[in-house]
Scaffold this motif. Structure first.
Motif, mmCIF file in Angstrom:
data_model
loop_
_atom_site.group_PDB
_atom_site.id
_atom_site.type_symbol
_atom_site.label_atom_id
_atom_site.label_comp_id
_atom_site.label_asym_id
_atom_site.label_seq_id
_atom_site.Cartn_x
_atom_site.Cartn_y
_atom_site.Cartn_z
ATOM 1 N N ILE A 14 103.805 105.143 14.367
ATOM 2 C CA ILE A 14 104.471 104.459 15.483
ATOM 3 C C ILE A 14 104.581 102.955 15.210
ATOM 4 O O ILE A 14 105.655 102.350 15.366
ATOM 5 C CB ILE A 14 103.697 104.707 16.806
ATOM 6 C CG1 ILE A 14 103.814 106.170 17.247
ATOM 7 C CG2 ILE A 14 104.166 103.747 17.908
ATOM 8 C CD1 ILE A 14 105.119 106.566 17.903
ATOM 9 N N THR A 18 108.292 101.630 14.116
ATOM 10 C CA THR A 18 108.935 100.881 15.208
ATOM 11 C C THR A 18 109.222 99.450 14.775
ATOM 12 O O THR A 18 110.292 98.898 15.083
ATOM 13 C CB THR A 18 108.068 100.916 16.483
ATOM 14 O OG1 THR A 18 107.708 102.260 16.760
ATOM 15 C CG2 THR A 18 108.818 100.337 17.675
ATOM 16 N N SER A 83 102.010 110.654 15.198
ATOM 17 C CA SER A 83 102.980 110.966 16.262
ATOM 18 C C SER A 83 103.712 112.283 16.006
ATOM 19 O O SER A 83 104.288 112.869 16.914
ATOM 20 C CB SER A 83 103.990 109.824 16.436
ATOM 21 O OG SER A 83 104.897 109.791 15.355
ATOM 22 N N ALA A 88 103.409 113.254 23.098
ATOM 23 C CA ALA A 88 104.628 112.544 23.502
ATOM 24 C C ALA A 88 104.550 111.961 24.913
ATOM 25 O O ALA A 88 105.590 111.716 25.529
ATOM 26 C CB ALA A 88 105.852 113.432 23.333
ATOM 27 N N LEU A 90 104.480 108.981 26.756
ATOM 28 C CA LEU A 90 104.805 107.611 26.375
ATOM 29 C C LEU A 90 104.705 106.753 27.634
ATOM 30 O O LEU A 90 105.662 106.577 28.378
ATOM 31 C CB LEU A 90 106.188 107.577 25.717
ATOM 32 C CG LEU A 90 106.165 108.223 24.315
ATOM 33 C CD1 LEU A 90 107.557 108.550 23.804
ATOM 34 C CD2 LEU A 90 105.438 107.325 23.319
ATOM 35 N N TYR A 129 112.647 105.363 22.534
ATOM 36 C CA TYR A 129 112.025 106.691 22.414
ATOM 37 C C TYR A 129 112.548 107.688 23.460
ATOM 38 O O TYR A 129 112.003 108.770 23.605
ATOM 39 C CB TYR A 129 110.496 106.571 22.457
ATOM 40 C CG TYR A 129 109.927 106.099 21.125
ATOM 41 C CD1 TYR A 129 109.597 107.014 20.134
ATOM 42 C CD2 TYR A 129 109.778 104.748 20.844
ATOM 43 C CE1 TYR A 129 109.109 106.597 18.901
ATOM 44 C CE2 TYR A 129 109.288 104.314 19.616
ATOM 45 C CZ TYR A 129 108.953 105.241 18.649
ATOM 46 O OH TYR A 129 108.480 104.837 17.419
ATOM 47 N N GLY A 179 108.461 111.872 25.807
ATOM 48 C CA GLY A 179 109.526 111.750 24.816
ATOM 49 C C GLY A 179 109.825 113.104 24.187
ATOM 50 O O GLY A 179 109.483 113.326 23.023
ATOM 51 N N MET A 204 110.288 113.134 20.313
ATOM 52 C CA MET A 204 110.661 111.760 19.957
ATOM 53 C C MET A 204 109.460 111.095 19.298
ATOM 54 O O MET A 204 108.646 110.459 19.967
ATOM 55 C CB MET A 204 111.079 110.973 21.203
ATOM 56 C CG MET A 204 112.153 111.649 22.035
ATOM 57 S SD MET A 204 113.674 111.885 21.099
ATOM 58 C CE MET A 204 114.507 113.076 22.139
ATOM 59 N N ASP A 205 109.336 111.263 17.999
ATOM 60 C CA ASP A 205 108.193 110.684 17.305
ATOM 61 C C ASP A 205 108.654 109.524 16.430
ATOM 62 O O ASP A 205 109.836 109.166 16.407
ATOM 63 C CB ASP A 205 107.435 111.770 16.525
ATOM 64 C CG ASP A 205 108.280 112.404 15.422
ATOM 65 O OD1 ASP A 205 109.048 111.678 14.769
ATOM 66 O OD2 ASP A 205 108.155 113.636 15.219
ATOM 67 N N VAL A 209 112.728 109.103 15.659
ATOM 68 C CA VAL A 209 113.369 108.057 16.468
ATOM 69 C C VAL A 209 113.440 106.734 15.684
ATOM 70 O O VAL A 209 114.488 106.344 15.175
ATOM 71 C CB VAL A 209 112.617 107.868 17.803
ATOM 72 C CG1 VAL A 209 113.199 106.685 18.578
ATOM 73 C CG2 VAL A 209 112.704 109.133 18.633
ATOM 74 N N ALA A 485 104.131 100.721 20.215
ATOM 75 C CA ALA A 485 105.569 100.561 19.944
ATOM 76 C C ALA A 485 106.101 99.268 20.577
ATOM 77 O O ALA A 485 106.867 98.524 19.949
ATOM 78 C CB ALA A 485 106.341 101.768 20.478
#
Ligand SMILES: Cc1cc2nc3c(=O)[nH]c(=O)nc-3n(C[C@H](O)[C@H](O)[C@H](O)COP(=O)(O)OP(=O)(O)OC[C@H]3O[C@@H](n4cnc5c(N)ncnc54)[C@H](O)[C@@H]3O)c2cc1C
Length: 502
Positions: A14, A18, A83, A88, A90, A129, A179, A204-205, A209, A485
């Motif tokens: 992450i 990111t 992740s 997920a 978030l 995300y 996510g 959405m890892d 992403v 993130a």
């Protein structure tokens, strides 16, 4: 890509992916060195016997206790890092988490900045995300400048029934911010997603992403199978001059302008400690002697509520949580923590912990059960440490605030019994599950007490940043990924204006 990249990012979790996404449009040449490979699209990804009973994805690594005994931690080395397996959720830290907070056992220190500083970056991270959620349901929710871009994941009827019962009993359940594109996830197989690896199936890892966004820019490159072994400073001990890494057994080096370390809270601390040299005999960035200290991992338990009159035919379950004991115990006492649903236990999952009981019987139990995750703050403590002993990683986890966690679990059991579940069992997670590891290279305003400044730059090495969960000054009682993130995006902006603008 020039031969020496401008920026090398170590780790594609992450934090690493990111910040790569945040820096990609700058045009700087960026190379991401990742120790692992890709999670492939294979049947084992959704096979609960493979995942939970046979530990198919679990690295064979050992970490050690201070008494020399080894244990196998569930820490994952692959593109996207931990992740790929995450639940997920978030979620933002609560604004109170940024201030000093008195707990049952000790004080959680204030962050070096207030919630408002991170708020715009939280919004950006949520958009990136594609978090599904709903505002206005959780009384502890902090201010959001942007709404969620997607409505919450639909709640399955068996779970909605429990949410209603909890509400009737005075709790304030809220939709977990998640996510996951649930239609895509279920199209592959009807399983929960928590602890199940994602190839490109709708979770959405970091890889699907942020890394995917970063790699749309041809100035960004990912190199897998590349494990960084040492950072070397210039002769004066200041800048990081050389990165040493192994690629397919071959020793290689790189000398970028900027080094961004994002190998995870345990491995980043270990790398800094192992990179000790004459100028830095206790490890890089470690004049404060805090590298490896303040390891936190949350105090957490799985709580299984069973009733012969309740039938759980849900597939993914994980759609709500509640924070009624988050800021206080509900009676004016100290905070206890967060409660959220786990990703639907099954006979196959229970069998991993109860090998002597037949799977068909455990299946029957799980069909009458709903399972929760109780999470309490682990307060930073200097004796809670990661140490490097030659090739070995030693984890001395000094848990704090355990009594508050026991109190949370006891209250949760009471709430669930009142909601119609006569049998409620619990099991604490231990150091073999370092899922929420953080705090080992903390940020702070004073170089004498913190390795990193408020933009995660090492006070002692101006071209070194650490942006994984290591930087977190506190663990709160909140899943960490969105905060990692958000800070990575904030640091990316800082690097663009301070280091790349010239
Ligand atoms: C089962 C599970 C469920 C979870 N559920 C949630 C959740 O619902 N919500 C949430 O917020 N968090 C959750 N977490 C935690 C979350 O996944 C982590 O907090 C987050 O992924 C940490 O990101 P990171 O960047 O700090 O490090 P990591 O994810 O550890 O990434 C580090 C990367 O660096 C690589 N690396 C390591 N050493 C080296 C080296 N020497 N050289 C090169 N590369 C290296 C690793 O292979 C890895 O890819 C969960 C974790 C697990 C395991």
């Amino acid at each position: 890509m020039t031969e020496q990249p401008d920026i090398v990012i170590i780790g594609s979790g992450i934090g690493g992916s990111t910040i790569a996404a945040g820096l990609a449009a700058s045009g700087a040449s960026i190379l991401i060195l990742e120790a692992g490979g890709h999670i492939e699209d294979r049947p084992e990804n959704r096979d609960q016997r493979a995942i939970f009973q046979r530990g198919h994805f679990r690295p064979k690594e050992l970490w050690y206790e201070t008494d020399g005994s080894g244990f196998n931690p569930g820490n994952y080395y692959n593109v996207g890092g931990n992740s790929k397996f995450f639940g997920a959720v978030l979620v933002r830290y609560r604004s109170e988490d940024f201030a000093e907070m008195q707990h049952k056992e000790g004080v959680s220190p204030a962050w070096p900045f207030a919630y408002e500083e991170l708020e715009p970056w939280y919004s950006q991270a949520e958009q990136m995300y594609q978090v599904r959620g709903a505002l206005g349901e959780d009384p502890t929710e902090p201010h959001h400048s942007l709404p969620y871009a997607f409505p919450p994941i639909p709640e399955e009827p068996a779970i909605a029934k429990v949410r209603t019962r909890l509400k009737q009993n005075g709790m304030h359940p809220y939709s977990l911010p998640l996510g996951v594109d649930i239609d895509r996830w279920l199209a592959k197989a009807k399983t929960p997603w928590d602890a199940h690896p994602n190839s490109f199936d709708g979770k959405m890892d970091a890889e699907t992403v942020a890394l995917a966004l970063a790699l749309q820019h041809n100035n960004v490159r990912l190199q897998i199978g590349s494990k960084v072994t040492r950072l070397e400073t210039a002769a004066d001990g200041g800048r990081i001059e050389t990165i040493h890494y192994q690629q397919d057994g071959i020793a290689r080096t790189l000398s970028p302008k900027l080094v961004i370390l994002a190998a995870g809270a345990v491995q980043s601390a270990v790398l800094l400690l192992r990179s000790a040299n004459d100028k830095h005999p206790t490890g890089l960035a470690n004049a404060s002697d805090q590298v490896g200290r303040n390891f936190m991992n949350h105090n957490s338990s799985a709580v299984l509520a069973i009733s012969p009159f309740y039938r759980n035919d849900s597939v993914y379950q994980k759609t709500f949580g509640f924070n009624d004991f988050y800021l206080s115990d509900g009676e004016g006492g100290p905070p206890l923590g967060n409660v959220q649903l786990l990703g639907r236990v099954s006979g196959k999952i229970l069998k991993a912990n109860m090998p002597k009981i037949p799977e068909w019987l455990l299946d029957r139990v799980s069909s009458h059960a709903i399972d929760f995750y109780a999470m309490s703050e682990d307060i930073p403590h200097p004796d809670s440490r990661i140490m490097a002993d030659g090739d070995r990683i030693v984890l001395q986890w000094h848990r704090t605030n355990w009594d508050a966690h026991l109190d949370l679990v006891a209250r949760l059991k009471g709430v669930l019994k009142a909601a119609g579940f006569p049998i409620v069992l619990s099991r604490a997670f231990d150091k073999k599950t370092p899922s929420h590891q953080c705090g080992t290279v903390k940020m702070g305003t004073d170089a004498a007490t913190s390795p990193l400044d408020l933009y995660c730059r090492a006070y002692q090495h101006q071209n070194l940043f650490v942006v994984d969960a290591s930087f977190l000054p506190t663990s709160a009682a909140v899943n960490p990924a969105l905060t990692v993130a958000a800070q990575a995006l904030r640091v990316a902006e800082h690097i663009k204006t301070r280091d790349l603008a010239a």
